[in-house]
Design an enzyme around this catalytic site. Sequence first.
Site, PDB file in Angstrom:
ATOM      1  N   ASN A 118      45.245  34.310 -11.605  1.00  0.00           N
ATOM      2  CA  ASN A 118      45.510  33.431 -10.470  1.00  0.00           C
ATOM      3  C   ASN A 118      46.787  33.910  -9.777  1.00  0.00           C
ATOM      4  OD1 ASN A 118      46.479  31.234  -8.840  1.00  0.00           O
ATOM      5  ND2 ASN A 118      45.131  29.847  -9.965  1.00  0.00           N
ATOM      6  N   GLY A 178      47.598  31.853 -14.284  1.00  0.00           N
ATOM      7  CA  GLY A 178      48.473  32.248 -13.194  1.00  0.00           C
ATOM      8  C   GLY A 178      49.938  32.084 -13.504  1.00  0.00           C
ATOM      9  N   HIS A 185      44.638  26.431 -17.475  1.00  0.00           N
ATOM     10  CA  HIS A 185      45.813  25.589 -17.244  1.00  0.00           C
ATOM     11  C   HIS A 185      46.757  25.642 -18.436  1.00  0.00           C
ATOM     12  CE1 HIS A 185      48.348  22.574 -15.320  1.00  0.00           C
ATOM     13  NE2 HIS A 185      47.607  22.765 -14.252  1.00  0.00           N
ATOM     14  N   ASP A 186      47.953  26.147 -18.164  1.00  0.00           N
ATOM     15  CA  ASP A 186      49.048  26.240 -19.141  1.00  0.00           C
ATOM     16  C   ASP A 186      48.744  27.171 -20.314  1.00  0.00           C
ATOM     17  OD1 ASP A 186      50.603  24.538 -17.627  1.00  0.00           O
ATOM     18  OD2 ASP A 186      49.979  22.743 -18.711  1.00  0.00           O
ATOM     19  N   GLU A 205      39.164  28.260  -6.336  1.00  0.00           N
ATOM     20  CA  GLU A 205      39.263  26.894  -6.843  1.00  0.00           C
ATOM     21  C   GLU A 205      39.621  25.954  -5.702  1.00  0.00           C
ATOM     22  OE1 GLU A 205      41.133  27.980 -11.244  1.00  0.00           O
ATOM     23  OE2 GLU A 205      42.418  27.133  -9.676  1.00  0.00           O
ATOM     24  N   ARG A 226      60.159  32.811   1.804  1.00  0.00           N
ATOM     25  CA  ARG A 226      60.989  33.558   2.747  1.00  0.00           C
ATOM     26  C   ARG A 226      60.283  33.899   4.038  1.00  0.00           C
ATOM     27  NH1 ARG A 226      65.688  36.348   0.946  1.00  0.00           N
ATOM     28  NH2 ARG A 226      65.676  37.253   3.032  1.00  0.00           N
ATOM     29  N   HIS A 283      43.619  29.371  -5.277  1.00  0.00           N
ATOM     30  CA  HIS A 283      43.401  27.935  -5.127  1.00  0.00           C
ATOM     31  C   HIS A 283      44.062  27.481  -3.832  1.00  0.00           C
ATOM     32  CE1 HIS A 283      43.227  23.768  -7.284  1.00  0.00           C
ATOM     33  NE2 HIS A 283      43.137  23.630  -5.981  1.00  0.00           N
TER      34      HIS A 283
END
Length: 245
Positions: free
Chosen positions: A7, A213, A190-191, A70, A18, A43
């Site tokens: 991800n 990610g 996730h995590d 996603e 920036r 996502h």
Amino acid sequence: MTKLSVNINKIATLRNSRGGNIPNVVQVALDCQQYGADGITVHPRPDQRHIRFEDVFDLQSKVYTEFNIEGNPTPEFITLIKKIRPTQVTLVPDAPDALTSNTGWNTVTQVSFLTDVVNEFQSLGIRTSIFVNADEEMIRGASQIGADRVELYTGPYAQDYPKDREQAMVPFIAAARLAKDLGLGVNAGHDLNLDNLNYLFSCIPWLKEVSIGHSLISDALYMGLEKTIKAYKNCLNPPESTILT
């Protein structure tokens, strides 16, 4: 073989902080694939806080592995998917103000809505995955909807892993086994990180894909992107699994 989809949202977050085009999201996607990633995940959210809709179009011709998009199937998201036609769509019930994904779909109360969305995407040849908690009722609901896969929300597993990894895995093994028995492919995300990924894989060796990610990009700051991707891939290729299929 469990595929690693990287991800790249965090790359876009850094760029957006920036303005301009540094770091270059498309180049990072190309590099990830060159270094062994099996897919690229993005996502795009309505506020475009990281990945922008224009990024998705820029990536369309550059992702030669698997492209996983996603998102919450709003009208704008559905239109985007119909234009891009990625390898996979992962439906995620994000509220517009959600900092990050923090729960899965209720596939029982949302059965009609999700069935319509899944049917529309599948009619275009797009594999569909539904983001769900490790809850057997939600797995059965996803099967009734007709999804191709479920993605298990692994946030609770990651949170409980340091305290008792075996206990943390209990609901995930049950959910993954049920999904497999119902003919659903199983993804996870996730995590997940270098500490907890291998144990997840050893307990659910039939995982089709993990999408990672935040931790992967963070590790790359220290290890470099190429070494980091190889390290995550190594977590998905142990010599033997703890639990047999």
